[in-house]
Design a protein around this motif. Sequence first.
Motif, PDB file in Angstrom:
ATOM      1  N   THR A   3      54.775 -42.281 -11.304  1.00 22.92           N
ATOM      2  CA  THR A   3      54.980 -41.146 -10.401  1.00 22.92           C
ATOM      3  C   THR A   3      53.895 -40.079 -10.564  1.00 22.92           C
ATOM      4  O   THR A   3      53.690 -39.265  -9.670  1.00 22.92           O
ATOM      5  N   HIS A   4      53.185 -40.098 -11.677  1.00 23.50           N
ATOM      6  CA  HIS A   4      52.119 -39.119 -11.912  1.00 23.50           C
ATOM      7  C   HIS A   4      50.733 -39.697 -11.630  1.00 23.50           C
ATOM      8  O   HIS A   4      49.839 -38.987 -11.165  1.00 23.50           O
ATOM      9  N   ILE A   5      50.538 -40.967 -11.935  1.00 20.07           N
ATOM     10  CA  ILE A   5      49.212 -41.574 -11.804  1.00 20.07           C
ATOM     11  C   ILE A   5      48.843 -41.799 -10.337  1.00 20.07           C
ATOM     12  O   ILE A   5      47.725 -41.493  -9.920  1.00 20.07           O
ATOM     13  N   ILE A   6      49.741 -42.307  -9.532  1.00 19.84           N
ATOM     14  CA  ILE A   6      49.421 -42.609  -8.125  1.00 19.84           C
ATOM     15  C   ILE A   6      49.067 -41.337  -7.345  1.00 19.84           C
ATOM     16  O   ILE A   6      48.054 -41.319  -6.640  1.00 19.84           O
ATOM     17  N   PRO A   7      49.813 -40.231  -7.458  1.00 17.68           N
ATOM     18  CA  PRO A   7      49.384 -39.010  -6.758  1.00 17.68           C
ATOM     19  C   PRO A   7      48.030 -38.481  -7.267  1.00 17.68           C
ATOM     20  O   PRO A   7      47.218 -37.978  -6.488  1.00 17.68           O
ATOM     21  N   ALA A   8      47.769 -38.650  -8.562  1.00 19.89           N
ATOM     22  CA  ALA A   8      46.490 -38.198  -9.113  1.00 19.89           C
ATOM     23  C   ALA A   8      45.339 -39.023  -8.542  1.00 19.89           C
ATOM     24  O   ALA A   8      44.275 -38.484  -8.206  1.00 19.89           O
ATOM     25  N   ILE A   9      45.516 -40.318  -8.406  1.00 16.55           N
ATOM     26  CA  ILE A   9      44.479 -41.183  -7.827  1.00 16.55           C
ATOM     27  C   ILE A   9      44.273 -40.829  -6.357  1.00 16.55           C
ATOM     28  O   ILE A   9      43.127 -40.742  -5.890  1.00 16.55           O
ATOM     29  N   ARG A  10      45.364 -40.610  -5.624  1.00 11.77           N
ATOM     30  CA  ARG A  10      45.250 -40.218  -4.208  1.00 11.77           C
ATOM     31  C   ARG A  10      44.493 -38.901  -4.063  1.00 11.77           C
ATOM     32  O   ARG A  10      43.636 -38.769  -3.194  1.00 11.77           O
ATOM     33  N   LEU A  11      44.823 -37.926  -4.889  1.00  9.37           N
ATOM     34  CA  LEU A  11      44.147 -36.630  -4.826  1.00  9.37           C
ATOM     35  C   LEU A  11      42.660 -36.771  -5.156  1.00  9.37           C
ATOM     36  O   LEU A  11      41.807 -36.183  -4.499  1.00  9.37           O
ATOM     37  N   THR A  12      42.344 -37.599  -6.149  1.00 10.26           N
ATOM     38  CA  THR A  12      40.942 -37.828  -6.512  1.00 10.26           C
ATOM     39  C   THR A  12      40.177 -38.464  -5.353  1.00 10.26           C
ATOM     40  O   THR A  12      39.074 -38.033  -5.019  1.00 10.26           O
ATOM     41  N   LEU A  13      40.749 -39.472  -4.728  1.00  6.58           N
ATOM     42  CA  LEU A  13      40.095 -40.127  -3.592  1.00  6.58           C
ATOM     43  C   LEU A  13      39.943 -39.164  -2.415  1.00  6.58           C
ATOM     44  O   LEU A  13      38.884 -39.120  -1.769  1.00  6.58           O
ATOM     45  N   PHE A  14      40.970 -38.385  -2.134  1.00  2.00           N
ATOM     46  CA  PHE A  14      40.887 -37.409  -1.043  1.00  2.00           C
ATOM     47  C   PHE A  14      39.783 -36.393  -1.312  1.00  2.00           C
ATOM     48  O   PHE A  14      38.970 -36.091  -0.427  1.00  2.00           O
ATOM     49  N   CYS A  15      39.725 -35.851  -2.517  1.00  5.94           N
ATOM     50  CA  CYS A  15      38.695 -34.859  -2.864  1.00  5.94           C
ATOM     51  C   CYS A  15      37.298 -35.463  -2.784  1.00  5.94           C
ATOM     52  O   CYS A  15      36.363 -34.819  -2.303  1.00  5.94           O
ATOM     53  N   ALA A  16      37.149 -36.707  -3.236  1.00  3.66           N
ATOM     54  CA  ALA A  16      35.840 -37.355  -3.175  1.00  3.66           C
ATOM     55  C   ALA A  16      35.391 -37.514  -1.730  1.00  3.66           C
ATOM     56  O   ALA A  16      34.245 -37.193  -1.391  1.00  3.66           O
ATOM     57  N   VAL A  17      36.261 -37.977  -0.861  1.00  3.31           N
ATOM     58  CA  VAL A  17      35.900 -38.156   0.554  1.00  3.31           C
ATOM     59  C   VAL A  17      35.652 -36.798   1.217  1.00  3.31           C
ATOM     60  O   VAL A  17      34.668 -36.616   1.935  1.00  3.31           O
ATOM     61  N   PHE A  18      36.519 -35.841   0.957  1.00  3.78           N
ATOM     62  CA  PHE A  18      36.369 -34.533   1.598  1.00  3.78           C
ATOM     63  C   PHE A  18      35.104 -33.814   1.151  1.00  3.78           C
ATOM     64  O   PHE A  18      34.288 -33.400   1.972  1.00  3.78           O
ATOM     65  N   CYS A  20      32.456 -34.926  -0.665  1.00  2.82           N
ATOM     66  CA  CYS A  20      31.196 -35.669  -0.544  1.00  2.82           C
ATOM     67  C   CYS A  20      30.844 -35.955   0.908  1.00  2.82           C
ATOM     68  O   CYS A  20      29.682 -36.159   1.232  1.00  2.82           O
ATOM     69  N   GLY A  21      31.820 -35.975   1.764  1.00  2.00           N
ATOM     70  CA  GLY A  21      31.567 -36.318   3.163  1.00  2.00           C
ATOM     71  C   GLY A  21      31.695 -35.147   4.114  1.00  2.00           C
ATOM     72  O   GLY A  21      30.695 -34.594   4.588  1.00  2.00           O
ATOM     73  N   PHE A  22      32.922 -34.737   4.372  1.00  5.66           N
ATOM     74  CA  PHE A  22      33.174 -33.724   5.400  1.00  5.66           C
ATOM     75  C   PHE A  22      32.582 -32.355   5.051  1.00  5.66           C
ATOM     76  O   PHE A  22      31.968 -31.708   5.900  1.00  5.66           O
ATOM     77  N   TYR A  23      32.765 -31.916   3.839  1.00  8.29           N
ATOM     78  CA  TYR A  23      32.241 -30.608   3.434  1.00  8.29           C
ATOM     79  C   TYR A  23      30.715 -30.597   3.533  1.00  8.29           C
ATOM     80  O   TYR A  23      30.114 -29.666   4.058  1.00  8.29           O
ATOM     81  N   THR A  24      30.078 -31.658   3.034  1.00  5.66           N
ATOM     82  CA  THR A  24      28.623 -31.745   3.074  1.00  5.66           C
ATOM     83  C   THR A  24      28.115 -31.746   4.511  1.00  5.66           C
ATOM     84  O   THR A  24      27.141 -31.056   4.841  1.00  5.66           O
ATOM     85  N   LEU A  25      28.747 -32.491   5.380  1.00  5.72           N
ATOM     86  CA  LEU A  25      28.353 -32.501   6.798  1.00  5.72           C
ATOM     87  C   LEU A  25      28.570 -31.134   7.438  1.00  5.72           C
ATOM     88  O   LEU A  25      27.762 -30.692   8.260  1.00  5.72           O
ATOM     89  N   GLY A  26      29.638 -30.467   7.079  1.00  3.49           N
ATOM     90  CA  GLY A  26      29.893 -29.126   7.607  1.00  3.49           C
ATOM     91  C   GLY A  26      28.803 -28.138   7.215  1.00  3.49           C
ATOM     92  O   GLY A  26      28.303 -27.371   8.056  1.00  3.49           O
ATOM     93  N   ILE A  27      28.404 -28.152   5.962  1.00  4.23           N
ATOM     94  CA  ILE A  27      27.334 -27.259   5.492  1.00  4.23           C
ATOM     95  C   ILE A  27      26.015 -27.613   6.181  1.00  4.23           C
ATOM     96  O   ILE A  27      25.245 -26.735   6.572  1.00  4.23           O
ATOM     97  N   LEU A  28      25.740 -28.901   6.355  1.00  7.66           N
ATOM     98  CA  LEU A  28      24.516 -29.329   7.046  1.00  7.66           C
ATOM     99  C   LEU A  28      24.500 -28.823   8.491  1.00  7.66           C
ATOM    100  O   LEU A  28      23.465 -28.354   8.971  1.00  7.66           O
ATOM    101  N   CYS A  29      25.630 -28.886   9.167  1.00  4.97           N
ATOM    102  CA  CYS A  29      25.714 -28.386  10.548  1.00  4.97           C
ATOM    103  C   CYS A  29      25.493 -26.876  10.601  1.00  4.97           C
ATOM    104  O   CYS A  29      24.787 -26.382  11.488  1.00  4.97           O
ATOM    105  N   ILE A  30      26.063 -26.138   9.677  1.00  5.22           N
ATOM    106  CA  ILE A  30      25.875 -24.681   9.625  1.00  5.22           C
ATOM    107  C   ILE A  30      24.408 -24.354   9.346  1.00  5.22           C
ATOM    108  O   ILE A  30      23.835 -23.434   9.926  1.00  5.22           O
ATOM    109  N   ALA A  31      23.767 -25.134   8.471  1.00  4.42           N
ATOM    110  CA  ALA A  31      22.356 -24.893   8.129  1.00  4.42           C
ATOM    111  C   ALA A  31      21.450 -25.072   9.338  1.00  4.42           C
ATOM    112  O   ALA A  31      20.390 -24.444   9.417  1.00  4.42           O
ATOM    113  N   GLN A  32      21.847 -25.902  10.298  1.00  5.88           N
ATOM    114  CA  GLN A  32      21.027 -26.109  11.487  1.00  5.88           C
ATOM    115  C   GLN A  32      20.928 -24.849  12.336  1.00  5.88           C
ATOM    116  O   GLN A  32      20.009 -24.704  13.139  1.00  5.88           O
ATOM    117  N   LEU A  33      21.844 -23.904  12.145  1.00  3.44           N
ATOM    118  CA  LEU A  33      21.816 -22.639  12.881  1.00  3.44           C
ATOM    119  C   LEU A  33      20.865 -21.630  12.239  1.00  3.44           C
ATOM    120  O   LEU A  33      20.476 -20.653  12.868  1.00  3.44           O
TER     121      LEU A  33
END
Length: 185
Positions: A3-18, A20-33
């Motif tokens: 009950t503790h390990i599975i939510p921790a793995i999910r949170l880790t995967l979500f943070c890695a995708v968010f 490394c992916g979405f946040y970085t792309l968002g900053i790149l888009c803002i930098a284009q301005l």
Amino acid sequence: MKTHIIPAIRLTLFCAVFFCGFYTLGILCIAQLAPNNGKGEVITANGKTYHVNVAQNFTEDKYFWPRPSAVDYNGAGSGGSNKGPSNPDYLAEVQARIDTFMLKNPGIERSAIPSEMVTASGSGLDPDISVAAAKIQAKRIATARNLPEEKILAVITANIEKPLLGLLGTEKINVLKLNLALNNL
């Protein structure tokens, strides 16, 4: 335990995708301005291209000196010296900078030297100095260029950058822009 390990793995995967992916792309888009698509401000003078947001090494008496750099003004990587204020090597380095500054700027009291002229910034690439650091160098530059000191002080005044919105930060001067303005005299 499951009950503790599975939510921790999910949170880790979500943070890695968010982050490394979405946040970085968002900053790149803002930098284009931003100017030059977020690659920093660039000035071309006399056939040379300079990046305004990275300190340049000026050592001649006819130019304003920037802050010392712990990375030898190498724009490929930034960093401080990581030496503490009581480190003997660091203290010797600062003393050598003070001695050089006083030798090249005669008549200036040690206590009048702004600390930024003898200590490196945290990044080692700080392109700006304070108005006081520029004014304390005016006499040396006027002598080296055979110009009246008032003319050098006028160039300093013309290149002061005000705080953001008049509130955030302090007045500062970009050393590269200041030295290019000197060359245009």
